[in-house]
Design a protein around this motif. Structure first.
Motif, PDB file in Angstrom:
ATOM      1  N   ASP A 209      31.559  36.794  45.940  1.00 48.06           N
ATOM      2  CA  ASP A 209      32.630  37.757  45.697  1.00 48.06           C
ATOM      3  C   ASP A 209      33.740  37.580  46.720  1.00 48.06           C
ATOM      4  N   ILE A 210      34.934  38.020  46.343  1.00 46.34           N
ATOM      5  CA  ILE A 210      36.078  37.950  47.231  1.00 46.34           C
ATOM      6  C   ILE A 210      36.741  39.324  47.276  1.00 46.34           C
ATOM      7  N   PRO A 211      37.160  39.799  48.439  1.00 48.10           N
ATOM      8  CA  PRO A 211      37.816  41.110  48.512  1.00 48.10           C
ATOM      9  C   PRO A 211      39.190  41.075  47.832  1.00 48.10           C
ATOM     10  N   THR A 212      39.575  42.184  47.247  1.00 48.48           N
ATOM     11  CA  THR A 212      40.915  42.300  46.671  1.00 48.48           C
ATOM     12  C   THR A 212      41.956  42.180  47.785  1.00 48.48           C
ATOM     13  N   GLY A 213      43.028  41.427  47.497  1.00 43.72           N
ATOM     14  CA  GLY A 213      44.063  41.274  48.508  1.00 43.72           C
ATOM     15  C   GLY A 213      45.100  40.248  48.104  1.00 43.72           C
ATOM     16  N   GLU A 214      45.995  39.940  49.044  1.00 43.76           N
ATOM     17  CA  GLU A 214      47.038  38.939  48.826  1.00 43.76           C
ATOM     18  C   GLU A 214      46.568  37.617  49.434  1.00 43.76           C
ATOM     19  N   TYR A 215      46.659  36.551  48.653  1.00 41.74           N
ATOM     20  CA  TYR A 215      46.184  35.247  49.096  1.00 41.74           C
ATOM     21  C   TYR A 215      47.199  34.152  48.751  1.00 41.74           C
ATOM     22  N   ASP A 216      47.136  33.070  49.507  1.00 37.49           N
ATOM     23  CA  ASP A 216      47.821  31.854  49.088  1.00 37.49           C
ATOM     24  C   ASP A 216      46.967  31.222  47.998  1.00 37.49           C
ATOM     25  N   GLY A 387      33.909  36.175  39.686  1.00 33.88           N
ATOM     26  CA  GLY A 387      34.398  37.430  39.128  1.00 33.88           C
ATOM     27  C   GLY A 387      35.693  37.944  39.694  1.00 33.88           C
ATOM     28  N   ALA A 388      36.731  37.129  39.761  1.00 26.25           N
ATOM     29  CA  ALA A 388      38.009  37.584  40.313  1.00 26.25           C
ATOM     30  C   ALA A 388      39.132  37.361  39.306  1.00 26.25           C
ATOM     31  N   MET A 389      40.231  38.079  39.518  1.00 32.71           N
ATOM     32  CA  MET A 389      41.367  37.988  38.610  1.00 32.71           C
ATOM     33  C   MET A 389      42.659  37.787  39.406  1.00 32.71           C
ATOM     34  N   LEU A 390      43.658  37.214  38.730  1.00 36.27           N
ATOM     35  CA  LEU A 390      45.015  37.113  39.266  1.00 36.27           C
ATOM     36  C   LEU A 390      45.883  38.112  38.523  1.00 36.27           C
ATOM     37  N   SER A 391      46.794  38.754  39.235  1.00 31.73           N
ATOM     38  CA  SER A 391      47.725  39.645  38.560  1.00 31.73           C
ATOM     39  C   SER A 391      49.057  39.608  39.278  1.00 31.73           C
ATOM     40  N   GLY A 392      50.095  40.023  38.568  1.00 33.51           N
ATOM     41  CA  GLY A 392      51.421  40.045  39.174  1.00 33.51           C
ATOM     42  C   GLY A 392      52.495  39.867  38.125  1.00 33.51           C
ATOM     43  N   PRO A 417      52.470  19.147  38.177  1.00 34.34           N
ATOM     44  CA  PRO A 417      51.512  19.034  39.277  1.00 34.34           C
ATOM     45  C   PRO A 417      50.831  20.371  39.531  1.00 34.34           C
ATOM     46  N   PRO A 418      49.823  20.401  40.406  1.00 33.56           N
ATOM     47  CA  PRO A 418      49.343  21.701  40.890  1.00 33.56           C
ATOM     48  C   PRO A 418      50.427  22.333  41.757  1.00 33.56           C
ATOM     49  N   VAL A 419      50.475  23.654  41.807  1.00 31.73           N
ATOM     50  CA  VAL A 419      51.504  24.342  42.593  1.00 31.73           C
ATOM     51  C   VAL A 419      50.844  25.331  43.541  1.00 31.73           C
ATOM     52  N   LYS A 420      51.476  25.504  44.701  1.00 28.78           N
ATOM     53  CA  LYS A 420      50.972  26.455  45.684  1.00 28.78           C
ATOM     54  C   LYS A 420      51.934  27.624  45.796  1.00 28.78           C
ATOM     55  N   MET A 421      51.386  28.844  45.708  1.00 27.32           N
ATOM     56  CA  MET A 421      52.171  30.073  45.793  1.00 27.32           C
ATOM     57  C   MET A 421      51.635  30.937  46.925  1.00 27.32           C
ATOM     58  N   ASN A 422      52.505  31.585  47.633  1.00 28.39           N
ATOM     59  CA  ASN A 422      52.093  32.476  48.705  1.00 28.39           C
ATOM     60  C   ASN A 422      52.014  33.927  48.228  1.00 28.39           C
ATOM     61  N   ASP A 423      51.109  34.685  48.823  1.00 30.83           N
ATOM     62  CA  ASP A 423      51.019  36.132  48.632  1.00 30.83           C
ATOM     63  C   ASP A 423      50.850  36.530  47.168  1.00 30.83           C
ATOM     64  N   VAL A 424      49.833  35.965  46.536  1.00 30.18           N
ATOM     65  CA  VAL A 424      49.504  36.287  45.149  1.00 30.18           C
ATOM     66  C   VAL A 424      48.393  37.328  45.141  1.00 30.18           C
ATOM     67  N   ARG A 425      48.502  38.292  44.260  1.00 26.54           N
ATOM     68  CA  ARG A 425      47.511  39.363  44.180  1.00 26.54           C
ATOM     69  C   ARG A 425      46.238  38.859  43.506  1.00 26.54           C
ATOM     70  N   VAL A 426      45.131  38.932  44.228  1.00 26.16           N
ATOM     71  CA  VAL A 426      43.820  38.578  43.695  1.00 26.16           C
ATOM     72  C   VAL A 426      42.963  39.847  43.672  1.00 26.16           C
TER      73      VAL A 426
END
Length: 429
Positions: A209-216, A387-392, A417-426
């Motif tokens: 599991d991963i805690p809800t938060g902002e991630y790269d 069991g995690a989701m992306l939203s935004g 290509p693959p892309v990297k985004m900062n501060d995405v809500r997980v």
């Protein structure tokens, strides 16, 4: 061409203009159920679509039997009489186009033996991870020819070929999926497809599991293409702009993505499945830059929408098969920009997403399930995530892209290509 010439000759006596889109092709496909071939089939497909225009009224009809073109023509004319008249400035005139087929392999053999060989090589690749079991897979080979003609004198012919493969595997409750496609057998790698599908299944087992938060977050080409096609690309359609259904309407010249990003349609990219010298209405194609260095520069138009908007077609008409009418789309949608090593710092890697079709293309809001996500550590995929989701908001995330991966791949009609985004809500557990 003889029957097409007769069709046009008869049609010109009854309507102002008409066009004929004809397709013929052969294909073979084979499917896996676990590790056994469950079905192998071959087919020969023919069909045509006729579109007529008379006093601004457009009619259309299609059939899979070219021998019935007379009845098809009559149906198109009858349908046109019931249509509402609209702004129309004519079908395109002929131009001299290159004779080279952009995505066709004349040596490709459309036969069951080749499809069977592709399946076996995927199974061999999957064997590298014996803890994963193959659940299904498929291989398809196809060649086809498109003939396009209209009453202005256009007579265009284009040939195409395609090889596509895919495999799905499972390990415990975790699944893995991989695919490949190209115009030639030598350009697909069935062993890698099998190995990657089995790797994703086995490596994803026992996720934490991963805690809800902002991630790269790093989105794979497949995950990025799913969100891009569901949210951002529809906003580039001139039809949606004209109807007030595009969040990007009225923003030409504004910064709409990160400055490192350029988005364009490249229909002349040799070897790609969507490459063509002419679009589905006979308009010559050309590169169309939607976003250049983050700045919105253009929208896509077909003939009908261009005439309504007082613009010119951008050669962006596509068809979903011979029975489909022309609609605004793209040929090879390319995401480009400066490349970098995006795995050198900790992040969350997302291989694919589930539910992109539920996103709101008007607002850009989305919430999707992450499939085969991993933590990235020391440049590698580390601990799997469960069991995690992306939203935004995807329009906002386009501005949060900080880097593009070094290697692009084709995902359907997208090359990215693959892309990297900062501060995405997980959203975790």
């Amino acid at each position: 061409m003889a029957w097409i010439e007769e069709l046009l000759k008869q049609g010109e006596k009854k309507v102002d203009e008409l066009e004929v889109y004809s397709f013929s092709g052969t294909s073979v496909s084979a499917d896996l159920k676990q590790r056994k071939v469950s079905l192998c089939s071959s087919s020969i497909e023919t069909g045509l679509c006729i579109r007529t225009i008379d006093k601004g009224k457009i009619g259309a009809s299609s059939t899979n039997d070219p021998g019935q073109w007379q009845a098809c023509l009559d149906a198109a004319i009858a349908g046109g009489r019931l249509a509402t008249s609209q702004e129309w400035q004519g079908l395109p005139d002929p131009v001299t186009l290159p004779a080279e087929d952009l995505a066709y392999d004349p040596s490709l053999l459309v036969e069951p033996a080749m499809a069977h060989d592709l399946l076996l090589k995927m199974l061999d690749g999957a064997a590298a991870h014996p803890e994963a079991s193959v659940t299904s897979g498929g291989a398809g080979i196809a060649v086809g020819e498109i003939t396009f003609a209209n009453s202005h004198g256009i007579r265009y012919v284009s040939r195409e070929s395609d090889v596509s493969i895919s495999l799905e595997a499972i390990s415990g409750q975790s699944t893995g999926y991989e695919f490949d496609h190209a115009f030639s057998r030598g350009l697909v790698n069935p062993g890698n497809v099998g190995e990657q599908a089995a790797f994703l299944a086995s490596r994803s087992a026992g996720g934490k599991d991963i805690p809800t938060g902002e991630y790269d977050v790093i989105l794979s080409p497949m995950a990025y293409a799913d969100l891009l096609s569901s949210i951002f690309v529809p906003a580039l359609s001139g039809r949606n702009v004209l109807q007030g259904r595009s969040k990007l309407a009225g923003r030409i010249g504004e910064t709409v993505t990160a400055p490192l990003l350029s988005l364009y349609d490249d229909p002349h990219r040799k070897g790609e499945g969507g490459s063509t010298w002419f679009d589905a209405e006979g308009t010559p194609t050309k590169r169309l830059d939607f976003v250049r260095d983050g700045v919105l520069t253009a929208f896509a138009y077909d003939l009908k929408t261009a005439y309504r908007a007082g613009r010119e077609s951008t050669g962006s008409a596509v068809r979903g098969g011979f029975a489909g009418l022309p609609a605004i789309g793209h040929h090879n949608f390319v995401v480009d920009g400066k490349r970098d090593d995006i795995f050198d710092e900790p992040a969350i890697y997302v291989n694919s997403v589930v539910g992109a079709h539920t996103a709101n293309p008007m607002s850009g809001d989305f919430s999707v399930e992450m499939s085969n996500p991993f933590r990235v550590e020391n440049g590698e995929l580390a601990e799997p995530i469960r069991g995690a989701m992306l939203s935004g908001n995807f329009f906002d995330l386009q501005r949060q892209i900080v880097a593009l991966g070094k290697e692009s791949r084709a995902v359907g009609s997208y090359i990215l290509p693959p892309v990297k985004m900062n501060d995405v809500r997980v959203i975790g557990q």
